[in-house]
Design a protein around this motif. Sequence first.
Motif, short mmCIF file in Angstrom:
data_model
loop_
_atom_site.label_atom_id
_atom_site.label_comp_id
_atom_site.label_asym_id
_atom_site.label_seq_id
_atom_site.Cartn_x
_atom_site.Cartn_y
_atom_site.Cartn_z
N GLY A 224 0.83 -1.19 0.00
CA GLY A 224 0.00 0.00 0.00
C GLY A 224 0.86 1.24 0.00
N GLU A 225 0.24 2.38 0.29
CA GLU A 225 0.99 3.62 0.27
C GLU A 225 0.54 4.53 1.40
N LEU A 226 1.44 5.44 1.77
CA LEU A 226 1.06 6.52 2.68
C LEU A 226 1.42 7.83 2.00
N ARG A 227 0.65 8.86 2.31
CA ARG A 227 0.91 10.20 1.76
C ARG A 227 1.07 11.16 2.91
N ALA A 228 2.14 11.95 2.87
CA ALA A 228 2.39 12.93 3.93
C ALA A 228 3.45 13.90 3.43
N PRO A 229 3.59 15.06 4.07
CA PRO A 229 4.62 16.01 3.65
C PRO A 229 6.02 15.48 3.96
N ALA A 230 6.97 15.82 3.09
CA ALA A 230 8.37 15.45 3.33
C ALA A 230 8.95 16.36 4.41
N ARG A 231 9.76 15.78 5.27
CA ARG A 231 10.50 16.57 6.26
C ARG A 231 11.99 16.25 6.05
N LEU A 232 12.74 17.22 5.60
CA LEU A 232 14.15 16.99 5.27
C LEU A 232 15.03 17.14 6.50
N THR A 233 15.90 16.15 6.70
CA THR A 233 16.79 16.21 7.86
C THR A 233 18.06 15.40 7.59
N PRO A 234 19.21 15.95 7.94
CA PRO A 234 20.44 15.17 7.76
C PRO A 234 20.63 14.10 8.82
N THR A 235 19.68 13.99 9.76
CA THR A 235 19.85 13.02 10.85
C THR A 235 19.45 11.60 10.46
#
Length: 702
Positions: free
Chosen positions: A646-657
């Motif tokens: 299946g899939e999930l949809r959500a905003p990307a959160r960019l992090t170098p961690t």
Amino acid sequence: MTDGARTATRTGVRPREVATHCPYCALQCGMVLRATGDRVEVAPRDFPTNRGGLCQKGWTAAELLDHPDRLTTPLLRDRPGGALRPAGWDEALDRIVAGLGAVRDRHGPDAVAVFGGGGLTNEKAYALGRFARVTLRTRHIDYNGRWCMSSAAAAGNRAFGVDRGLPFPLADLGRADTLLLVGANPAETMPPLMRHVTELRERGGRLIVVDPRATATARQADLHLQPLPGTDLAVANALLHVALTEGLVDRAYVAARTTGFDEVRRTVAGYWPAVVERLSGVPAADLETTARALATVDRAIVLTARGAEQHAKGVDTVTAFVNLALALGLPGRPGSGYGCLTGQGNGQGGREHGQKADQLPGYRRIDDPAAREHVARVWGVDPATLPGPGVPAYQLLDSLGTPAGPRALLVFGSNPVVSAPRAARIEARLRDLDLLVVADLLRSETAELADVVLPVTQWAEEDGTMTNLEGRVLRRRALREPPAGVRSDLEILAALADRLPGPTPLPSDPREVFEELRRASAGGPADYAGITWDRIDADTGVFWPCPDPDGPDHPRLFTDRFPTPDGRARFHPVAHRPAAEPVCADYPLHLTTGRVLAQYQSGTQTRRVAALRRAAPGGFVELHPDLAARLGVADGTPVRVVSRRGELRAPARLTPTIRPDTVFAPFHWPGAARANSVTNDALDPVSGMPEFKICAVRVEPA
Ligand code: SF4
């Protein structure tokens, strides 16, 4: 003032203030509840685990007591596809009894199943197990704790002969010289625990964290090992390899207190740090540093949590860290040891008293004739009438509504529509049932599918006991009466038992249930026979095992012997193997899942608390900036995470961690952002725990 001094009186008059514990996680932080006018205020309380601290979830817990979404009347669905409508208790209970009777008449007692939760009090967990085995006579009962702590439980049982998450008080952390945390992020999941870690560091101790993400906890560490998800087992074997090659194994301890080391020694011989560096990405030098940091100090502690456990090889991964701890002579040594950080509020007690498929109260096995005899006597039934073992949680849910599976399900304190792996499939199974009953305080996503919803009390309205992550039995104390129309889970079970044919009535008074639990657990591994509410009230809880009311409890286990037939701990050789679902050209990334500070479990409660919703309003997908650049994704861009399920949809959160080959999604939200739409339902063959922590996905702009 003792804990008991503020206890609600037994005359029915409620006090204006009680000393109790947070309703959420296994740290069970001490808190004071005060009734001021119509409001209930929360204040932190100095308790050995939280030392006066609370996290945001604890501070805001009272907001749900009078929340407009709170259920105060049963709800019924008259026909499939119809809406839920308010109903009276008699109508709701009669509907359940008629539905259960029809299913049992047609398909037999195993066609009815019960699903519990790791947040239920000890009394509720016990009553649920007895209700299933004695009243319903079904073998089908299990609970959501199967998804949280069962791999560490199985590893602890086979190595030490007992499963108590921490076999020592939490305060030992502060006195350790080295603390190794594996797949645990307490800075976000149970922040007050970090007070003990701070004490350790202020004393000059070292914190080493193993986690694929640079979490809030890992960022505080002296050393962070950031392995590829699914390679923790190889990391543990490499640490033991280093200890062996550098002569750091405690040979006297191994000889005197353990069995089976030779086979483990042969197994880890091939786990050279350089080899494991190529497999896991953890530098060989860091593996060597970690092994020395654990082996060359007086007091060292190894703790694992869900990051190590939630894999199809979770039991073996935890076992690898147990092997390491045993080889270094840590378990039972003052200030040292191995432990598991339990997650859910009563994750420890909830797995001791009978809501697990293979278990009877006192952590007894249901297939043990002596255990059946003892418990049947307490319950006043013939042992031959007790059903045998059922199946673990996911297998149970995945069989619902199928020709061989149960056709009716009673759910208490759980929301599998959000929390089960491969959740869309489980949602479909729930829809196929002839009867779904959900007892909850709010309309959870699972309650939305139910035929009958029963409104239940909250923690500030009930008395009972919980067992925290240390194995310390605590008192939950009621501040106020529940709203009109609401009943406790115990009252519901007792009312159903009254209406259903069955040999013995169920008590609904929690103290009465606890007295019965004491007798049922007597002589078992988790022996509560010597624990009374008064004894808990007189001190800061009582650690099990405690068989004698006049004898001591046991804050520290394993000091002289392990509870195995020969008194020795047992090594088990374990080997690394890949994740159940390797990455490939179509699904080239690893997805791992977990929690955020301001939400709890499936979010049924915390998503409704205004401050928590502001702090963590919705799901997100964490990506490394390099990966985001390759995918053409900017911070905040909606993305799809797609797996074979299946899939999930959500905003990307960019992090170098986070590692560039891995993405992370929290699992608290339903709908499009439901992380468990994607997760893998591959199970550990020993514990039945699903592989929540790794599956193969692709990510694309939505
Ligand atoms: S750490 Fe856990 S027990 Fe303590 S306040 Fe937060 S949620 Fe409650």
